[in-house]
Design a protein around this motif. Structure first.
Motif: not given
Length: 243
Positions: A141-142, A184-185, A236, A238
């Protein structure tokens, strides 16, 4: 029979990954879930609608005894089956400020993400090494990359998986096993349903939340032959919120 296992595969990003793997590959899809059987069966139907085979496996990734029991029984019933692709997607959030965080909220998040990664990956590691091929994708995750206030537990858990991804990738690269993380963002899913999207997109350069499908497309690329020289990476996805 060559297989792909997606933990937490019944809903959201996990479901999108299962369906996309069915579209793009010939793998028999193993859909793991913990509690929501109806959602798992819906995902199973979506995969079968792609003309591919699949089955659902119920276990809590945080429970090593359950993981070993269910996967061990499955392997015994399917002695010729080889899991080539493992997507460690199962995760939970228990958000709150650290100063008020209860031990249970800390432990459950760490157990699911960190111990879940260990429990499932360790079951398949020696088999992948013997087979001299594997694709492991860890969903982070972000929050694990930059840290998110109100998510000290989740940020810590996902950051731990980023470190594990980089280390394991170096251990197994010679055997043609790649290990990567996808961060993911803000993605439209059950996990983000209660967030104020209108307020949050002000901070996202792309000016929108991402779609689960977009994450699934990235995961499918990482498990493909096209990505065989990419390992130990954190990718990333995001919308530019943290690049």
């Amino acid at each position: 029979m060559k297989c792909a296992l997606v933990t937490g595969g019944s809903r959201g990003i996990g479901r999108a990954i299962c369906v996309q793997l069915a579209q793009e590959t010939d793998y028999h899809i193993l859909i793991n879930y913990q509690g929501n059987q109806q959602a798992a069966e819906e995902t199973l139907a979506l995969v079968k609608a792609q003309g591919k085979t699949a089955e659902i496996l119920k276990f809590n990734v945080a429970d090593k005894v359950a993981v070993d029991a269910v996967l061990g029984a499955w392997q015994t019933e399917n002695p010729d089956a080889v899991v080539e692709v493992l997507v460690n997607n199962a995760g939970i959030t228990r958000d709150g400020l650290f100063m008020w965080m209860e031990p249970n909220d800390w432990n459950q998040v760490m157990d699911t993400s960190v111990n879940g990664f260990y429990n499932v990956t360790s079951f398949f590691m020696q088999k992948m090494l013997r087979n001299r091929f594997g694709r492991i994708v860890n969903m982070v995750s972000v929050s694990g990359v930059k840290g998110t206030p109100g998510q000290v537990n989740y940020s810590a858990a996902k950051a731990a998986i980023i470190g594990a991804t980089k280390a394991l990738a170096q251990e197994v690269a010679k055997r043609k096993i790649t290990v990567n993380a996808v961060a993911p963002g803000f993605i439209k899913s059950d996990m983000t349903a209660e967030l104020d999207e209108t307020e949050l997109i002000k901070n996202i350069p792309a000016n929108r939340f991402g779609e689960a499908q977009e994450v699934a497309d990235l995961v499918c690329f990482l498990v493909s032959k096209k990505a065989s020289y990419i390992t130990g990476e954190v990718i990333n996805i995001n919308g530019g919120i943290y690049s």
